[in-house]
Design a protein around this motif. Structure first.
Motif, PDB file in Angstrom:
ATOM      1  N   PHE A 130       5.888   0.092  -5.427  1.00  0.00           N
ATOM      2  CA  PHE A 130       5.167  -1.062  -4.856  1.00  0.00           C
ATOM      3  C   PHE A 130       4.189  -0.589  -3.786  1.00  0.00           C
ATOM      4  O   PHE A 130       4.540   0.230  -2.945  1.00  0.00           O
ATOM      5  N   ASN A 131       2.964  -1.102  -3.835  1.00  0.00           N
ATOM      6  CA  ASN A 131       1.984  -0.725  -2.807  1.00  0.00           C
ATOM      7  C   ASN A 131       0.919  -1.818  -2.632  1.00  0.00           C
ATOM      8  O   ASN A 131       0.950  -2.849  -3.324  1.00  0.00           O
ATOM      9  N   TYR A 132       0.007  -1.574  -1.687  1.00  0.00           N
ATOM     10  CA  TYR A 132      -0.995  -2.587  -1.348  1.00  0.00           C
ATOM     11  C   TYR A 132      -1.859  -2.952  -2.545  1.00  0.00           C
ATOM     12  O   TYR A 132      -2.176  -4.128  -2.758  1.00  0.00           O
ATOM     13  N   ASP A 136      -2.389  -6.624  -3.961  1.00  0.00           N
ATOM     14  CA  ASP A 136      -3.731  -7.191  -4.020  1.00  0.00           C
ATOM     15  C   ASP A 136      -4.031  -7.730  -5.423  1.00  0.00           C
ATOM     16  O   ASP A 136      -4.504  -8.855  -5.593  1.00  0.00           O
ATOM     17  N   TYR A 139      -1.885 -10.798  -6.112  1.00  0.00           N
ATOM     18  CA  TYR A 139      -2.404 -11.927  -5.340  1.00  0.00           C
ATOM     19  C   TYR A 139      -3.634 -12.528  -6.008  1.00  0.00           C
ATOM     20  O   TYR A 139      -3.755 -13.739  -6.185  1.00  0.00           O
ATOM     21  N   ARG A 140      -4.554 -11.657  -6.387  1.00  0.00           N
ATOM     22  CA  ARG A 140      -5.809 -12.143  -6.978  1.00  0.00           C
ATOM     23  C   ARG A 140      -5.551 -12.819  -8.310  1.00  0.00           C
ATOM     24  O   ARG A 140      -6.183 -13.821  -8.656  1.00  0.00           O
ATOM     25  N   PRO A 170      11.538  -8.506  -0.342  1.00  0.00           N
ATOM     26  CA  PRO A 170      10.406  -8.267   0.571  1.00  0.00           C
ATOM     27  C   PRO A 170       9.044  -8.264  -0.136  1.00  0.00           C
ATOM     28  O   PRO A 170       8.069  -8.797   0.410  1.00  0.00           O
ATOM     29  N   SER A 171       8.971  -7.716  -1.336  1.00  0.00           N
ATOM     30  CA  SER A 171       7.681  -7.722  -2.032  1.00  0.00           C
ATOM     31  C   SER A 171       7.364  -9.117  -2.572  1.00  0.00           C
ATOM     32  O   SER A 171       6.196  -9.516  -2.626  1.00  0.00           O
ATOM     33  N   GLU A 173       8.206 -11.812  -0.967  1.00  0.00           N
ATOM     34  CA  GLU A 173       7.750 -12.530   0.237  1.00  0.00           C
ATOM     35  C   GLU A 173       6.323 -12.132   0.602  1.00  0.00           C
ATOM     36  O   GLU A 173       5.551 -12.956   1.099  1.00  0.00           O
ATOM     37  N   ALA A 174       5.980 -10.865   0.383  1.00  0.00           N
ATOM     38  CA  ALA A 174       4.603 -10.430   0.649  1.00  0.00           C
ATOM     39  C   ALA A 174       3.628 -11.201  -0.233  1.00  0.00           C
ATOM     40  O   ALA A 174       2.593 -11.703   0.238  1.00  0.00           O
ATOM     41  N   CYS A 177       3.443 -14.867   0.824  1.00  0.00           N
ATOM     42  CA  CYS A 177       2.612 -15.021   2.018  1.00  0.00           C
ATOM     43  C   CYS A 177       1.137 -14.972   1.652  1.00  0.00           C
ATOM     44  O   CYS A 177       0.360 -15.843   2.046  1.00  0.00           O
ATOM     45  N   ALA A 178       0.741 -13.960   0.894  1.00  0.00           N
ATOM     46  CA  ALA A 178      -0.671 -13.816   0.533  1.00  0.00           C
ATOM     47  C   ALA A 178      -1.163 -15.030  -0.256  1.00  0.00           C
ATOM     48  O   ALA A 178      -2.244 -15.564   0.003  1.00  0.00           O
TER      49      ALA A 178
END
Lengths: 263, 263
Positions: A130-132, A136, A139-140, A170-171, A173-174, A177-178
């Protein structure tokens, strides 16, 4: 909570894996023999894990190495259950996976198409990679297409020999949030969708089955949530103290699977 | 909300950067000249950005390229403000950074020691290199040592030319979920700590300053939260429609910094 299990009351046995049949790489003594014997006595078996990062074949290999007879169909992960759940409830679709390649494979094998954008479903599974960039993209994809937001499970942490580590929540929730959205569904234990998939596999009703697990908040709570009797074994994570601390009460308790009395 | 700004009312001018002095790589026409003129007229200046992923020197370089006279001390990021805030409120300490190397550098330059474990402070800043391993380490550091949990800011998303992307808040939420704790403090805009650091730099009180910004929920809300007048410029993200939609009302509104009337 008693320690006498009359297995003749049950036609189906739903086993958790780690902490029940093995601990890490060590097989729980006598557990494979008991499981195989339950099958010989006519029991229907399911092996259910919340780990969505690995394809079920890896669980099957480990079951076989431990001496447990099993087929791929009897192994259910929160990943395969998610693939199946989406197919049955919403149809084969375009899936964006924020998770491992193994999870993508589960999706494809269930008939879905794995895509980067314009997804009907955005599925989140545990992934040490898992990473940014993955966040991203997911999310998109959610923001642009407003697909169903699906979490394979809601595990906050998991335990390894060196201690606790973040699970998939946690991922999730990330991404929540986004995107400004809560997940539409959590499929895995202790939730109902993975139980539906398990009962369908077994062809049985909740009252005909017994869950065998080592975690109170996950396996035993799953039984309480879904009306299935539970056998809490002390070969894994939780102890009898955890029963007192959490108030989560199993139907039965035994030191290990090998203590199940067999006719 | 008026469009006549009497700059003689203010002794300090607090500028947001992107959307105010430039948009991406393009300088807002006339903005540098206006800023430089405000300094000549005796104004004290601060340049405040929530971006904690880059060291302030990079903002300073961009200011200079755009023709704005500035010193490093006048540039405040949510990263440098966090380093300063921790030093002043809690003392120099051992900091675990879930963020970029530039953020670590801000911590070291403020007198803190950057550590992997046993941290007094766990600081989270925006980082495109955010990943599971970093989350795991920050979680374990928080769980083992119970240090202060500090978010450089709470930006959910940020805008680039190709659209919106997750900000730092999703990774803060991931760590909050894993640790079962909420952050103890959010330092950056629109919160009070970064304003304290800014006013200290300027040596002024809130009533003597004007915030110049392009985002209502961030820059203008910051002024409302901290009792500082605000000039909303339309050269960036938000429009007058956003004022209606959000109900967040600036003191003044102008099309750009270059429209500030100068004596």
């Amino acid at each position: 909570m008693v320690n006498i299990v009359d297995v003749r009351k049950y036609r189906g046995f739903i086993f958790d894996l780690d902490g029940v049949l093995w601990r890490g790489d060590e097989t729980v003594a006598g557990a494979p023999q008991t499981v195989n014997r339950l099958r010989e006595l006519g029991g229907r078996l399911a092996f259910v894990t919340n780990n969505a990062s690995k394809h079920r074949t890896k669980c099957l290999d480990k079951l076989k190495s431990a001496g447990v007879k099993a087929t791929l169909e009897e192994v259910i992960s929160s990943g395969s259950a998610t693939a199946q759940y989406l197919k049955e409830k919403h149809g084969e679709g375009r899936v964006h996976v924020m998770g491992t390649d193994d999870l993508k494979r589960e999706m494809v094998e269930a008939g879905h198409e794995v895509v980067e954008t314009e997804a009907d479903y955005v599925v989140v599974g545990f992934d040490k990679g898992f990473n940014y960039e993955k966040l991203d993209k997911a999310y998109r994809t959610l923001a642009e297409h407003n697909g169903l937001f699906v979490a394979c499970n809601g595990n906050r942490l998991f335990v390894e020999e060196d201690g606790r580590h973040p699970g998939v929540l946690p991922s999730v929730e990330a991404l929540a949030c986004a995107s400004g959205r809560r997940p539409d569904v959590f499929v895995g234990k202790p939730n109902a969708p993975i139980m539906e998939m398990t009962l369908e596999l077994l062809g049985l009703s909740p009252g005909e089955c017994l869950i065998v697990g080592d975690t109170l908040d996950m396996d035993i709570q799953w039984g309480l949530n879904c009306g299935v009797d539970t056998l809490f074994v002390l070969s894994g994570m939780d102890s009898l103290n955890t029963v007192k601390a959490t108030g989560i009460k199993p139907t039965y308790v035994l030191s290990s699977v090998s203590e199940i009395p067999l006719p």
